[in-house]
Design an enzyme around this catalytic site. Structure first.
Site, short mmCIF file in Angstrom:
data_model
loop_
_atom_site.label_atom_id
_atom_site.label_comp_id
_atom_site.label_asym_id
_atom_site.label_seq_id
_atom_site.Cartn_x
_atom_site.Cartn_y
_atom_site.Cartn_z
N ASP A 91 -9.62 -17.64 -19.63
CA ASP A 91 -9.47 -18.55 -19.78
C ASP A 91 -10.88 -19.15 -19.59
OD1 ASP A 91 -8.91 -19.58 -16.00
OD2 ASP A 91 -9.81 -18.26 -17.22
N GLY A 93 -12.15 -21.46 -17.24
CA GLY A 93 -12.81 -22.24 -15.87
C GLY A 93 -12.62 -23.62 -15.88
N GLY A 94 -11.76 -23.63 -16.70
CA GLY A 94 -11.97 -25.67 -16.19
C GLY A 94 -10.97 -25.66 -15.48
N ASP A 145 -10.86 -27.41 -21.82
CA ASP A 145 -9.57 -28.40 -22.02
C ASP A 145 -9.77 -29.68 -21.30
OD1 ASP A 145 -6.41 -27.42 -21.24
OD2 ASP A 145 -8.36 -26.76 -20.33
N GLN A 188 -2.40 -31.04 -24.76
CA GLN A 188 -2.38 -31.40 -23.49
C GLN A 188 -1.29 -32.50 -23.62
OE1 GLN A 188 -2.86 -30.47 -20.58
NE2 GLN A 188 -4.24 -28.71 -20.83
N ASP A 265 1.10 -16.08 -19.14
CA ASP A 265 0.14 -15.50 -17.83
C ASP A 265 0.86 -16.23 -16.55
OD1 ASP A 265 -1.81 -17.82 -18.13
OD2 ASP A 265 -2.07 -16.94 -16.29
N CYS A 303 15.45 0.21 -11.72
CA CYS A 303 14.80 0.43 -12.62
C CYS A 303 14.23 1.63 -12.81
CB CYS A 303 13.43 -0.50 -11.52
SG CYS A 303 11.91 -0.39 -11.88
N CYS A 305 10.11 2.50 -12.43
CA CYS A 305 9.47 2.61 -12.55
C CYS A 305 8.74 3.46 -11.28
CB CYS A 305 8.05 1.45 -11.53
SG CYS A 305 9.00 0.82 -10.27
N CYS A 308 10.35 2.57 -7.32
CA CYS A 308 11.29 2.52 -7.44
C CYS A 308 12.71 4.10 -7.45
CB CYS A 308 12.23 1.84 -8.49
SG CYS A 308 12.00 0.08 -7.63
N HIS A 333 5.64 -2.29 -8.56
CA HIS A 333 6.93 -2.78 -9.02
C HIS A 333 6.89 -3.46 -10.12
CE1 HIS A 333 11.07 -3.08 -9.27
NE2 HIS A 333 10.74 -4.25 -8.68
#
Lengths: 429, 416
Positions: A91, A93-94, A145, A188, A265, A303, A305, A308, A333
């Protein structure tokens, strides 16, 4: 441009695509875990690959602070430094500066703030942000931004939107590695559709490799949130990736994907793991609760994984918030869950069963049919019929309310008249 | 001089019961006439590979390593890394003995069926013996749930639920400086609790390690050892070490005990952490070492680097270091692995510079990577010890190691 974006399947606005980046070929929709300081907390790169992680996010602000972008550059870039063979996104940094630092001030030059190291005033300009990101070397870099909280109203939002457009040109000019790193612009404009529209057009004019929808996931109500996403995805180019920053909750990801977004994200899955909360199809499971102490079932019986398949809720309960291993296992998990969600979104769209997937998802999460209204509204716009997931219609009411019961609302879905819907919703409040 | 003794089985008749009882077999494979050190083979008869001793017992929290997640564990020098420590006292808070039993015991609880567990109450990190509060009813420990008095019944309830491969009886461990009277009492209590624990043991003491204490008194150590050898136990657990006795007085105390113990039964010890202390233990005939060295190194940001090949003396200063502190700024841009030819996950995948960064930003991955490397390396140290014993050269190995250490300390002192 250093990416290729190929749509492989659609359902109305939703799309599944192949995103080819310099370091990895990704399938979208996808969720990107946040590796703030060059690591995902508690997981090795090996484990991340195993669970199917495609892109990791790094925070420019933190990485510039320690170990420093110069050092990272000297040692061959962040991929090499972390030994992560797949894709990276940084990103600008803003956001960190505005949210973390005391007395951060935004001027036309850039973001002025107090250095956390020695208190001296420092300035992050669009040029510097891009230079730092050039040195870090991620596949996707974000423009600096002018971010404002969506809970703010007034002329500041308009100022920020126009400044974002002026800054994108400075970012483009400063970008030294356009053939290796993709610069995404960020839309924005707060919650104002007019401002958002101006911003989208401005960014699209610059013909960037991809676009992000910023300024959301900051406390605005869900109803406003989805409408901004819907507006932006409708206006952004079809053939380029769309990244909704800071999202988030699995439900939000499903809705945004239905509306035509591709990338997400959030720190949520890993952060909530450290507080002892697991992500499950029903929503969340709080492992710290006393009821878990003797529960011998796995966190999620469906699940696959490692956690689990091998551990009981009782054992995880004994670890959480007390032992590092508890954090690790829950993070594992939760990220596995998010990666599976990404895969399921992609596959269900490609295989032509996206609506079924959405319905199953909502039925698991809202078994009593109490799907939130904002989700219903968003799915309507997305053209996905979720009537089967929603509770039986309430008894007829007298007066205006009788005209706008959920059943009636859904019958009007063909109208696609957002303003009518919103004025109706307003009246209902 | 080598001589191989035959395996002596140590079976008891199998009892019928809810869970399959597991007998343990221990045999000596190599030893030297006139020496106490020996290579043994510990077969815990649970379909896992036999464990060669002297062996390192890996520290755990509630059965799993502190940082190495279970899917990464196999890559840490299998099959050596198969023996794990577990303190029943980790489970005082949760999970309850009933729940642990319902799940099927410790192996099922932590899903490590290919591994073996040895349980002792003392855990030098989280469950420290608190001798002043210990009384005739039970042993007191400082635990994560505060100070607790553990009676044999409570201890055995947890041991039964966990069903580890080996377990030590409850002991009254006292530091080296207590009065003679207190020390004597600790022996009396420990023997009494041994009998109580065995009586409470449902599976019939096939895998019990009798606890031997006695502080820094040779007389008490001998007395305790003699008492314990009269009981029907499968092996011995030496307690009360690493609690204040000096390096100089320790060998005599150790040998006083091991000379009394039957050769063909395994001996485990807690509290000998450092390599030099381990070597002392090996020299006196100890087989299993429950050491917290790796834990402390990892937390401090240290990575082990001492040469394992006992014939190798590296030319560079750094090659003779025992360990490096990856927090130091000299590693900021060091793109080499911790050790060039180390085959652990950390050295195969990451650089000193990256670990230095992780430590500085307080990221958990630093501890994970360090614990992997340090475990791998320390297991390698134990392997080198076994090789040296097999070749009849343990004394030389021991001397060599101490010399390297001495040279290093001298160099450090000279440079400071």
């Amino acid at each position: 441009m250093a990416l290729r974006f190929e749509v492989l399947g659609r359902f109305n606005r939703a799309r599944a695509a192949q995103l080819t980046l310099p370091h990895f070929v990704c399938q979208t929709p996808l969720f990107m875990p946040v590796g703030t300081q060059g690591t995902i907390k508690g997981l090795t790169t090996n484990q991340l690959e195993e669970i199917g992680c495609q892109i990791i996010l790094g925070n420019t602000y933190h990485l510039e602070l320690r170990p420093g972008s110069d050092l990272i550059d000297e040692l061959g870039g962040l991929h090499k430094f972390m030994n992560w063979p797949r894709a990276l996104l940084t990103d600008s940094g803003g956001f960190q500066m505005v949210s973390l630092l005391h007395l951060a001030d935004i001027t036309e030059k850039g973001v002025t703030f107090q250095s956390p190291v020695d208190g001296k005033p420092m300035l992050l300009t669009p040029e510097q942000s891009i230079e730092i990101q050039n040195r870090i070397g991620a596949d996707i870099i974000m423009a600096l931004d002018d971010v404002v909280k969506t809970t703010i109203t007034g002329p500041r939002i308009e100022e920020a939107m126009y400044r974002t457009l002026r800054w994108i040109d400075r970012c483009i000019a400063a970008h030294k590695r356009p053939n290796e790193q993709n610069l995404f612009g960020i839309v924005q404009g707060g919650l104002d559709p007019v401002l958002r529209d101006i911003c989208v057009r401005g960014l699209v004019d610059r013909n960037l490799p991809g676009y992000a929808i910023g300024g959301l996931a900051g406390g605005e109500d869900k109803d406003s949130f989805w409408r901004v996403v819907a507006q932006c995805t409708a206006a952004l180019p079809e053939d380029k990736p769309r990244y909704v920053m800071g999202v988030g909750y699995p439900l939000d990801i499903v809705v945004c994907s239905a509306l035509g977004a591709d990338m997400y994200d959030c720190v949520y899955p890993t952060r909530t793991a450290r507080f002892g909360t697991a992500l499950v199809p029903e929503g969340i499971l709080k492992l710290k609760q006393n009821a878990m102490a003797n529960d011998v079932r796995p966190i999620d019986p469906t699940c696959m994984c490692m956690v689990c398949k091998n551990y009981s809720r009782a054992y995880i309960h004994s670890l959480v918030t007390k032992d590092a291993m508890g954090s690790q296992l829950l993070s594992y998990h939760n990220l596995f869950y998010m990666m599976k969600l990404s895969r399921d979104l992609h596959a269900s769209i490609v295989e032509g069963r996206f609506p079924e997937f959405v319905r199953e998802f909502l039925q698991n999460m809202f078994p009593k049919g109490n799907v939130p209204e904002w989700v219903c509204n968003a799915m309507e716009v997305a053209g996905i019929d979720i009537a089967a997931c929603c509770s039986p219609f309430p008894a007829p009411k007298i007066g205006l309310e009788a005209l706008v019961s959920p059943m009636v609302q859904q019958r009007f879905s063909q109208m696609n008249n957002h303003s009518l819907l919103s004025s109706i919703n307003q009246k209902l409040k | 001089m080598l001589s191989i003794l035959n395996n002596l089985a140590n079976r008891a008749l199998a009892k019928t019961g809810e869970r399959e009882a597991e007998a343990m077999k221990f045999g000596i494979k190599a030893w030297r006439n006139g020496g106490r050190e020996r290579v043994g083979s510990l077969d815990l008869v649970n379909n896992n590979a036999a464990i060669e001793t002297p062996a390192l017992v890996l520290t755990t929290r509630k059965g799993l390593p502190t940082y190495i997640s279970p899917d990464l564990l196999p890559s840490v020098a299998s099959p050596d890394s198969c023996l794990l420590q577990a303190s029943p006292l980790h489970f005082l808070d949760s999970a309850s003995p009933k729940t642990i039993s319902n799940i099927g015991g410790l192996h099922q609880l932590v899903s490590l069926h290919g591994y073996s567990f040895t349980a002792a109450p003392r855990d030098s990190i989280l469950c420290l013996p608190e001798y002043e509060s210990t009384n005739k009813m039970g042993a007191s420990f400082e635990t994560t749930c505060g100070r607790r008095l553990i009676k044999p019944a409570e201890y055995m309830e947890l041991v039964s639920a966990l069903n580890p491969n080996l377990w030590a009886t409850l002991a009254d461990e006292v530091p080296a400086w207590v009065s003679e009277k207190r020390n004597k009492t600790s022996v009396d209590r420990t023997v009494r609790w041994l009998d109580e624990c065995i009586a409470l043991d449902k599976v019939g003491s096939r895998n019990v390690l009798g606890a031997i204490v006695g502080g820094s008194s040779i007389e008490q150590r001998v007395r305790c050892a003699e008492e314990v050898t009269r009981r029907n136990v499968s092996g011995y657990w030496l307690g009360g070490f690493g609690l204040g006795e000096t390096m100089e007085e320790r060998p005599a105390l150790l040998c006083a005990v091991t000379d009394i113990l039957p050769t063909e039964r395994p001996r485990q010890i807690s509290g000998l952490d450092l390599p030099e202390e381990v070597l002392q233990g090996v020299a006196s005939g100890i087989d299993l070492f429950d050491s917290t060295y790796i834990y402390h190194l990892t937390l401090g940001g240290y990575a082990l680097t001492f040469p394992l090949n006992r014939n190798e003396r590296r030319i560079s200063d750094e090659g003779n270091d025992i360990k490096i502190n990856l927090k130091a700024t000299i590693y900021r841009k060091d793109t080499s692995p911790i050790i060039d030819d180390c085959r652990c996950y950390t050295c195969q995948n990451h650089t000193r510079a990256y670990i230095n960064h992780l430590i500085n930003v307080h990221e958990m991955l630093a501890q994970i990577l360090l614990e992997i490397h340090n475990t791998h390396h320390y297991l390698g140290f134990f392997r080198a010890i076994r090789e040296a014993i097999k070749e009849g050269e343990f004394d030389l190995f021991h001397e060599n190691f101490v010399e390297i250490r001495h040279d290093h300390m001298t160099a450090v002192a000279a440079n400071s």
